[in-house]
Write an enzyme that holds these catalytic residues in place. Structure first.
Site, short mmCIF file in Angstrom:
data_model
loop_
_atom_site.label_atom_id
_atom_site.label_comp_id
_atom_site.label_asym_id
_atom_site.label_seq_id
_atom_site.Cartn_x
_atom_site.Cartn_y
_atom_site.Cartn_z
N SER A 10 0.87 -1.19 0.00
CA SER A 10 0.00 0.00 0.00
C SER A 10 0.90 1.23 0.00
CB SER A 10 -0.86 0.02 1.26
OG SER A 10 -1.38 1.33 1.47
N HIS A 35 -1.19 -1.35 -4.27
CA HIS A 35 -2.49 -1.23 -3.60
C HIS A 35 -2.72 0.25 -3.28
CE1 HIS A 35 -5.68 -2.84 -0.87
NE2 HIS A 35 -5.36 -1.81 -0.10
N ASP A 37 -4.97 2.96 -1.52
CA ASP A 37 -5.99 3.13 -0.49
C ASP A 37 -6.70 4.47 -0.66
OD1 ASP A 37 -6.04 0.77 1.15
OD2 ASP A 37 -3.99 1.27 1.73
N MET A 39 -9.54 6.98 0.24
CA MET A 39 -10.44 7.31 1.37
C MET A 39 -11.11 8.65 1.09
SD MET A 39 -8.05 6.18 4.58
CE MET A 39 -6.94 4.78 4.47
N HIS A 68 -8.43 0.19 -3.60
CA HIS A 68 -9.30 -0.21 -2.49
C HIS A 68 -10.11 1.02 -2.11
CE1 HIS A 68 -9.32 -1.35 2.11
NE2 HIS A 68 -10.53 -1.38 1.59
N MET A 70 -12.38 3.02 -0.08
CA MET A 70 -13.05 3.20 1.22
C MET A 70 -13.86 4.48 1.09
SD MET A 70 -9.79 2.03 3.49
CE MET A 70 -8.68 2.25 2.11
N MET A 139 -10.51 -7.16 5.94
CA MET A 139 -9.83 -6.10 6.70
C MET A 139 -9.37 -6.69 8.03
SD MET A 139 -9.76 -3.33 4.85
CE MET A 139 -8.85 -2.47 6.13
N ASP A 177 -5.58 -7.19 4.75
CA ASP A 177 -5.13 -5.79 4.67
C ASP A 177 -5.22 -5.16 6.06
OD1 ASP A 177 -4.60 -3.18 3.98
OD2 ASP A 177 -6.36 -2.92 2.70
C1 DX5 Z 1 -6.38 0.70 6.02
C2 DX5 Z 1 -5.84 0.43 4.63
C3 DX5 Z 1 -4.62 -0.43 4.60
C4 DX5 Z 1 -3.54 -0.12 5.53
C5 DX5 Z 1 -2.27 -0.88 5.34
O1 DX5 Z 1 -7.50 1.50 5.95
O2 DX5 Z 1 -6.79 -0.18 3.84
O3 DX5 Z 1 -4.20 -0.73 3.30
O4 DX5 Z 1 -3.30 1.24 5.58
O5 DX5 Z 1 -1.30 -0.30 6.13
P1 DX5 Z 1 -0.52 -1.06 7.27
O6 DX5 Z 1 0.19 -2.17 6.59
O7 DX5 Z 1 0.39 -0.01 7.80
O8 DX5 Z 1 -1.52 -1.54 8.27
ZN ZN Z 2 -6.26 -1.14 1.71
#
Ligand code: DX5
Ligand code: ZN
Length: 223
Positions: A10, A35, A37, A39, A68, A70, A139, A177
């Site tokens: 990520s 990956h 992320d 948000m 991903h 969110m 998750m 994840d």
């Molecule tokens: C959480 C994300 C993850 C996460 C991974 O909301 O989806 O991908 O940040 O990071 P680490 O490996 O630091 O937990």
């Molecule tokens: Zn993620």
């Protein structure tokens, strides 16, 4: 039990001022996917980046991109991620009242579809959409931030999904994840996960990406 080990770093902890270089470095270090992320500050309180940032990196590396999401109402945004060059788009079951329709729409856009499950969401949430999924993401933290502690009790959900998928006959990957590192990856792999997202473990390794990714791969293989 799944046999392959795929590492999907990520880029959440990346230096965003050098995001292109960071992604090139991950590719050289043997990552299997990147990956992203995403948000939106609504589905989760944190806000990261969107499709334009992802698109700006697409020509720099040839690794597959998985986003991903969110976000709330991910179906509204899905076409933008296809245009940005994502091969796989993962949406949260909790954000999709019409999950079956959303997964179908993602596939019609030419991407593979994934479903993410928050810690409180049961494996059964995907039981009737396995035919539409390339991947189910379990998750192992509550989404929103990197660097949180791995929730080991999610391993029973991983195992339940693995058994459900194997019985279904569909080829669906199980991804974990959150909090994945050298100390936690073997147990997740042992439960049946085959794709491993890692943010902190990859970016905080003083010996670099190469070392971090090889160490994860070796630890997972030793499950
Ligand atoms: C959480 C994300 C993850 C996460 C991974 O909301 O989806 O991908 O940040 O990071 P680490 O490996 O630091 O937990
Ligand atoms: Zn993620």
């Amino acid at each position: 039990m799944a046999s392959e080990v795929l590492i999907a770093p990520s880029v959440l902890p990346a230096d965003f001022a050098r995001l292109g270089e960071e992604c090139i470095g991950l590719e050289k270090a043997g990552a299997d996917r990147i990956h992203w992320d995403v948000m939106d500050g609504r589905f989760v309180p944190n806000l990261t980046f969107g499709p334009d940032v992802i698109a700006s990196i697409r020509s720099l590396v040839s690794l597959p991109f998985e986003a991903h999401l969110m976000v709330e109402e991910p179906h509204e945004l899905a076409p933008r991620y296809a245009e940005a060059g994502c091969e796989l788009l993962t949406v949260h079951a909790e954000a999709c009242p019409h999950l079956h329709r959303t997964l179908g729409a993602i596939r019609e856009l030419g991407m593979d579809a994934g479903v993410a499950l928050n810690p409180a969401t049961p494996a059964s949430a995907v039981a009737h959409v396995l035919d539409l999924c390339q991947l189910v993401l379990v998750m192992t933290v509550n989404p929103g931030w990197g660097g949180q502690s791995y929730i080991a009790s999610m391993e029973s959900k991983v195992a339940e999904l693995r058994a459900m998928i194997d019985k279904s006959g569909y080829e669906v990957e199980v991804e974990v994840d959150g909090g994945i590192g050298p100390a936690t990856i073997a147990a997740a792999a042992g439960a049946g996960a085959e794709v491993f997202v890692a943010g902190s473990a990859v970016f905080s390794d003083d010996l670099g990406f190469n070392h971090a990714i090889s160490q994860l791969r070796e630890a997972a293989a030793a499950r």
